[in-house]
Scaffold this motif. Structure first.
Motif, PDB file in Angstrom:
ATOM      1  N   TYR A  20      33.854  44.864  38.407  1.00 51.11           N
ATOM      2  CA  TYR A  20      34.703  43.678  38.466  1.00 51.11           C
ATOM      3  C   TYR A  20      34.619  43.062  39.860  1.00 51.11           C
ATOM      4  N   TYR A  21      34.688  43.927  40.872  1.00 53.65           N
ATOM      5  CA  TYR A  21      34.696  43.465  42.257  1.00 53.65           C
ATOM      6  C   TYR A  21      33.357  42.830  42.634  1.00 53.65           C
ATOM      7  N   MET A  22      32.301  43.359  42.042  1.00 53.71           N
ATOM      8  CA  MET A  22      30.964  42.813  42.261  1.00 53.71           C
ATOM      9  C   MET A  22      30.910  41.362  41.759  1.00 53.71           C
ATOM     10  N   LEU A  23      31.445  41.165  40.564  1.00 52.88           N
ATOM     11  CA  LEU A  23      31.442  39.829  39.960  1.00 52.88           C
ATOM     12  C   LEU A  23      32.318  38.871  40.766  1.00 52.88           C
ATOM     13  N   LEU A  27      31.359  35.435  43.349  1.00 52.93           N
ATOM     14  CA  LEU A  27      31.826  34.081  43.009  1.00 52.93           C
ATOM     15  C   LEU A  27      32.703  33.466  44.106  1.00 52.93           C
ATOM     16  N   GLN A  28      32.921  34.236  45.211  1.00 59.99           N
ATOM     17  CA  GLN A  28      33.757  33.707  46.274  1.00 59.99           C
ATOM     18  C   GLN A  28      32.919  33.133  47.395  1.00 59.99           C
ATOM     19  N   ASP A  32      36.514  37.963  51.048  1.00 60.90           N
ATOM     20  CA  ASP A  32      37.930  38.206  51.297  1.00 60.90           C
ATOM     21  C   ASP A  32      38.220  39.668  50.968  1.00 60.90           C
ATOM     22  N   PRO A  33      38.163  40.550  51.980  1.00 62.36           N
ATOM     23  CA  PRO A  33      38.303  41.977  51.683  1.00 62.36           C
ATOM     24  C   PRO A  33      39.754  42.428  51.536  1.00 62.36           C
ATOM     25  N   PHE A  39      41.953  39.358  43.565  1.00 59.50           N
ATOM     26  CA  PHE A  39      42.520  38.552  42.463  1.00 59.50           C
ATOM     27  C   PHE A  39      42.575  37.096  42.872  1.00 59.50           C
ATOM     28  N   PRO A  40      41.405  36.478  43.022  1.00 57.68           N
ATOM     29  CA  PRO A  40      41.380  35.106  43.532  1.00 57.68           C
ATOM     30  C   PRO A  40      41.838  34.098  42.478  1.00 57.68           C
TER      31      PRO A  40
END
Lengths: 272, 297
Positions: A20-23, A27-28, A32-33, A39-40
């Motif tokens: 999920y985090y990879m995706l 896309l950001q 933003d770590p 949860f953008p």
């Protein structure tokens, strides 16, 4: 009982979250770590990173190279592996036991240890550096797939073969007309199982392809990761975009055919 | 049926030998010959030449092995892989046995769990390494959750934590495969044994220890051996996660050093000697593991 379910759920989270985090990361626009960054807002997502990685390593070309490498291995495995699997299952000939034992023995030889001699032979002696042939050769026939083919051919009833032989059919036509159509599920399993090997392989194609336009995606992405990314504006975004492209086909195939993947690996795993 | 002399000599279907020929040639060319060639190179002064050039490659006995064993970087790499195995193998066995046992009795969402545990295994390491770098970066998500508890220097640039982090990463990546092995093995444990155990008043934990663990022992042997061989082959992770075995060689693996010495620095004889030593090391460890895990009570 409830505790067990919570444990399984926690496990699933640990396994799936990085994907999920990879995706999300791909896309950001800005990395933003923070926890909020996981949860953008949907409005902040962009495909910009995919453009960046494509500019840097030519995604299309890399995917074609990965496809040729993988396709060559699948073709070799289907042609030569089916022949070998059929012979090992249904034909009595001298040396059959030896070949079968050799096939099992091969499973425990760690490929990495053959890297240096294979490199010397394929790159230096045969001059196959920077070629698809050199990339494919060490993987040409997947032994696990041969084993799976053999298992399926063994399950076919013997009368089928006896009848065809009495009718005077040659072994090649028995294989092609009778046996292969009956083991189509095995062929699919063999293809899936063979697919993830070369598609995910890094060390070997990395060693023998120095020309960028011949590198499969796993190699070009890792070269980007180790050399170029330090100079990029949002290196993680671009790397994660490339990672998503590399992961997507294998994960998609797995999700669609998960039942086959899982049963094949069980049968190959418990054989030893 | 009467068997003629030809049938006796070649078998009933000699065409079978023709069918397996491409596969046998492949095994000989890609496995058997290179294996022998590696041993040959390790005992000779072997170097790269232009194709076709005829040069002398004298026999040098154990010289390459002496060079290798007196190289501190090599010794470090072998020690590193031991650290890796000490963390990775037990963690793999405990987690995969635990999760597969839970999965075996769970009815809800079974397929979902099985699939989610298996996804990392089918994904390219190069792809997931990217996201782990992002997660375990100095100011990555893991450290921002840990806040003041975050290690300094961070995970992958800390010489004490780099190898353990890689060991955890590989455990995570491979676990799905081992869970499947255990799931298959659990199907073979007799239900009667569990019933007998509960008749004797054994609780869930007791019956896990006395029925499940001995019942899946052959699978445990297999899991331990496969995890060991996988660990000995470690290359992609130290190459990419810790930028080539850093910090300062703390996470270098034997295969990484083999690549650097053998190919980058052009000494295939030295690289082969490292490979041969690694195989011998793996065999010794596998024999020790078999003694401990495979023993019959």
């Amino acid at each position: 009982m409830r505790l067990r379910f919570v444990g399984l759920l926690l496990g699933a989270f640990v396994f799936l979250f990085p994907f999920y985090y990879m995706l999300i990361g791909s896309l950001q626009a800005e990395p933003d770590p923070t926890v909020a960054g996981a949860f953008p807002e949907p409005g902040n997502l962009t495909l910009h990173n995919y453009g960046e990685i494509d500019k840097a390593i030519n995604l299309g070309r890399s995917l074609v190279n990965s496809g040729i490498f993988t396709g060559g291995v699948i073709l070799g495995t289907l042609v030569f592996g089916v022949l070998a699997g059929y012979a090992l299952a249904r034909l009595q000939f001298r040396g059959r036991g030896l070949v079968f034992n050799l096939m099992l023995l091969i499973q425990v030889v760690p490929f990495q240890l053959l890297t240096i001699p294979l490199y010397v032979l394929i790159v230096r002696s045969y001059g196959l550096a920077d070629s698809y042939g050199g990339m494919i050769l060490p993987f040409l026939i997947n032994s696990t797939a041969v084993f799976v083919f053999r298992q399926y051919f063994l399950q076919l009833p013997a009368e089928l073969f006896d009848a065809a032989r009495i009718d005077g059919a040659s072994e090649l036509s028995i294989l092609w007309r009778i046996a292969v159509p009956l083991v189509k599920p095995a062929l699919l399993t063999g293809v899936l199982l063979t697919f993830i090997g070369p598609w995910n392989e890094f060390l070997w194609p990395f060693l023998i392809t120095k020309q960028q336009d011949l590198q499969p995606l796993a190699v070009s992405l890792s070269n980007y990761l180790t050399t170029v990314s330090a100079r990029a504006a949002n290196p993680f975004g671009a790397v994660l975009a490339g990672a998503c492209v590399l992961a997507a086909p294998a994960v998609a195939l797995f999700l669609i055919f998960q039942r086959r993947f899982i049963s094949a690996n069980i049968s190959s795993g418990v054989k030893g | 049926m009467r068997r003629g002399p030809v049938t006796r000599a070649l078998g009933e279907h000699p065409i079978g030998a023709v069918f397996v020929t491409p596969y046998v040639v492949f095994l000989a060319a890609v496995f058997a010959y290179p294996l022998g060639f590696a041993v040959y190179m390790s005992f000779h002064d072997y170097f790269f030449t232009a194709p076709g050039a005829i040069v002398e490659r004298p026999f040098v006995g154990f010289d390459n092995y002496v060079t290798v064993l007196s190289d501190p970087a090599v010794r470090r790499a072998f020690a590193n892989v031991l650290v890796f195995l000490v963390i990775n193998v037990p963690l793999t066995v405990v987690l995969s046995l635990g999760l597969s046992t839970a999965l075996n009795s769970a009815i809800r969402w079974r397929t979902f769990f099985r699939v989610s545990y298996y996804v990392p295994y089918v994904t390219a390491s190069v792809a997931v390494v990217g996201v782990w770098l992002f997660l375990f970066n100095s100011n990555g998500l893991v450290n921002s959750i840990l806040g003041p508890l975050a290690p300094d220097p961070s995970w992958l640039v800390n010489s004490k934590l780099a190898m353990p982090t890689i060991a955890v990463y590989v455990t995570w990546k491979q676990l799905g495969f081992f869970i499947l092995l255990y799931l298959a093995a659990l199907q073979n444990v007799s239900k009667d044994l569990y019933e007998a155990a509960s008749m004797d008043g054994a609780g869930r934990w007791k019956s896990f220890l006395n029925v499940t663990v001995p019942g899946v022992r052959p699978a445990t042997t297999l899991v331990v051996l496969v995890a060991t061989v996988t660990g000995a082959n470690l290359f992609t992770e130290p190459y990419l996660l810790t930028g080539g075995g850093g910090p300062d060689g703390a996470s270098a693996s034997p295969v990484l050093i083999m690549y650097q010495r053998g190919i980058e620095q052009g000494n295939p004889d030295i690289g082969s000697a490292i490979g041969v030593l690694l195989v011998i090391g793996v065999l010794i460890i596998a024999l020790i593991e078999r003694r401990f895990v495979g023993r019959e009570d």
